[in-house]
Design an enzyme around this catalytic site. Structure first.
Site, PDB file in Angstrom:
ATOM      1  N   HIS A   1       0.699  -1.197  -0.105  1.00 32.80           N
ATOM      2  CA  HIS A   1      -0.261  -0.056  -0.087  1.00 32.80           C
ATOM      3  C   HIS A   1       0.837   1.441   0.024  1.00 32.80           C
ATOM      4  O   HIS A   1       2.150   0.842   0.043  1.00 32.80           O
ATOM      5  CB  HIS A   1      -1.027  -0.009   1.112  1.00 32.80           C
ATOM      6  CG  HIS A   1      -0.421  -0.108   2.550  1.00 32.80           C
ATOM      7  ND1 HIS A   1       0.293   0.869   3.030  1.00 32.80           N
ATOM      8  CD2 HIS A   1      -0.448  -1.304   3.332  1.00 32.80           C
ATOM      9  CE1 HIS A   1       1.045   0.318   4.341  1.00 32.80           C
ATOM     10  NE2 HIS A   1       0.530  -0.732   4.736  1.00 32.80           N
TER      11      HIS A   1
ATOM     12  N   GLY B   1       1.872   3.158   2.179  1.00 29.48           N
ATOM     13  CA  GLY B   1       2.892   3.253   3.245  1.00 29.48           C
ATOM     14  C   GLY B   1       4.335   2.407   2.531  1.00 29.48           C
ATOM     15  O   GLY B   1       5.377   3.227   2.838  1.00 29.48           O
ATOM     16  N   HIS B   2       4.110   1.262   1.906  1.00 25.95           N
ATOM     17  CA  HIS B   2       5.342   0.786   1.581  1.00 25.95           C
ATOM     18  C   HIS B   2       5.913   1.823   0.423  1.00 25.95           C
ATOM     19  O   HIS B   2       7.161   1.665   0.446  1.00 25.95           O
ATOM     20  CB  HIS B   2       4.851  -0.645   0.740  1.00 25.95           C
ATOM     21  CG  HIS B   2       4.489  -1.593   1.899  1.00 25.95           C
ATOM     22  ND1 HIS B   2       3.200  -2.017   1.874  1.00 25.95           N
ATOM     23  CD2 HIS B   2       4.992  -2.124   2.453  1.00 25.95           C
ATOM     24  CE1 HIS B   2       2.877  -2.965   2.571  1.00 25.95           C
ATOM     25  NE2 HIS B   2       4.051  -3.229   3.203  1.00 25.95           N
TER      26      HIS B   2
ATOM     27  N   GLY C   1       8.973   1.163   8.235  1.00 26.22           N
ATOM     28  CA  GLY C   1       8.053   1.874   8.590  1.00 26.22           C
ATOM     29  C   GLY C   1       7.833   1.905  10.302  1.00 26.22           C
ATOM     30  O   GLY C   1       8.097   1.020  10.959  1.00 26.22           O
TER      31      GLY C   1
ATOM     32  N   LEU D   1      -2.294   4.082   7.518  1.00 25.67           N
ATOM     33  CA  LEU D   1      -2.727   3.192   6.431  1.00 25.67           C
ATOM     34  C   LEU D   1      -2.272   1.708   6.906  1.00 25.67           C
ATOM     35  O   LEU D   1      -0.975   1.606   7.503  1.00 25.67           O
ATOM     36  CB  LEU D   1      -2.037   3.458   5.235  1.00 25.67           C
ATOM     37  CG  LEU D   1      -2.391   4.814   4.446  1.00 25.67           C
ATOM     38  CD1 LEU D   1      -1.694   4.754   3.056  1.00 25.67           C
ATOM     39  CD2 LEU D   1      -3.931   5.015   4.478  1.00 25.67           C
ATOM     40  N   SER D   2      -3.105   0.705   6.550  1.00 30.03           N
ATOM     41  CA  SER D   2      -2.971  -0.867   6.738  1.00 30.03           C
ATOM     42  C   SER D   2      -3.535  -1.599   5.894  1.00 30.03           C
ATOM     43  O   SER D   2      -4.779  -1.056   5.610  1.00 30.03           O
ATOM     44  CB  SER D   2      -3.177  -0.886   8.348  1.00 30.03           C
ATOM     45  OG  SER D   2      -3.281  -2.380   8.434  1.00 30.03           O
TER      46      SER D   2
END
Ligand code: PAF
Length: 274
Positions: free
Chosen positions: A30, A32-33, A144, A181-182
């Site tokens: 997502h 975040g990555h 993260g 975000l997850s």
């Protein structure tokens, strides 16, 4: 982006290529990555990502088989983010025989918070990350802050084993309303999704109270959990800890407030450095 399924192919491609920034993942990527991938580019001319769902960090009753595998989608995202090399081994490449040598982090770092109900989880993470570090041989590796305990364990591993790798933490990427975000956010119903930012709000309230000089940690933690419970959450913990080892606050140490709570079925995690 070159895709490598074997250690030999990755090593041959990286030989003589210059410093590497590495972002290990288990896929199902997502924003975040992807933010970590873009950040990696600022640290080295060669960016390597990995996708490997690591059996060692899943307990026997956890969702290893059901873990979402979205390889084609992930590759498109990595390519668009400018990643140079993707290492995507299968299990026989990473674990040709059952892994008998393991990193065992200090129990004080692993048997708490996220590790309390997941015996062996952080040992499994540390073992695969050390192995990936040995394969990729990066100068910089990015993780993260969303998985704060993982970041803490890996920082301590790198320091105590004198690995020549700089760990760079990536800020948690959030929706506009503050929700971290997850991939688990996808399991929230519309009503739960609306409620979900409360976890971040209670952490921000604690941060504001501490900044204003309140030092009654236990009261702040209890009030935050009560507020979540009053809105249908089942909190596992809301807790103020030292950043360096996630033990209770000690004088002179930088702090972080961490929270984990179930909202309906999904269990959400968040934290804020103080
Ligand atoms: O954070 C993850 O996705 C995993 O724990 C990691 C660091 C890739 C190790 O398998």
């Amino acid at each position: 982006m070159q895709i490598h399924h074997t250690i030999a192919s990755l090593r041959a491609a990286l030989a003589g290529q210059g410093p590497v920034a590495f972002v290990p993942t288990m896929g199902n990527l997502h924003e975040g990555h992807i933010t970590l991938m873009r950040q990696a580019r600022e640290h080295a001319p060669v960016v390597v990502a990995s996708i490997f769902v690591n059996r060692l960090q899943f307990g026997p009753s956890e969702d290893f088989d059901k873990y979402p595998r979205t390889f084609a989608d992930d590759c498109a995202k990595l390519e668009a983010a400018g990643v140079n090399h993707l290492f995507a081994p299968d299990e026989t490449e990473m674990y040709p025989s059952p892994q008998r040598y393991h990193v065992i982090p200090d129990a004080a770092h692993t048997d708490i918070l996220e590790g309390a109900a997941r015996p062996g989880h952080f040992g499994g993470v540390a073992t695969v990350v050390l192995k990936l570090f040995n394969i990729v041989q990066p100068q910089v590796a990015l993780f993260g802050k969303k998985d704060y305990q993982q970041l803490m364990v890996l920082r301590n591993m790198v320091q105590e084993l004198a690995l020549p790798i700089r760990i760079v933490p990536g800020d948690t990427v959030r929706a506009a309303d503050g929700l971290a975000l997850s991939s688990r956010n996808g399991y929230l119903s519309p009503a739960e999704r609306e409620e979900a930012p409360r976890l971040n709000r209670v952490l921000r309230q604690i941060k504001a109270a501490l900044a204003a000089g309140d030092q009654d940690y236990t009261r702040l933690e209890t009030e935050a959990q009560d507020e979540l419970r009053a809105h249908g959450w089942q909190p596992d913990y809301i807790t103020i800890r030292c950043r360096s080892d996630l033990q209770p606050p000690r004088a002179g140490e930088s702090l972080v407030v961490l929270g984990a709570a179930r909202l309906g079925t999904p269990r959400l995690l968040d934290n804020l450095e103080i």
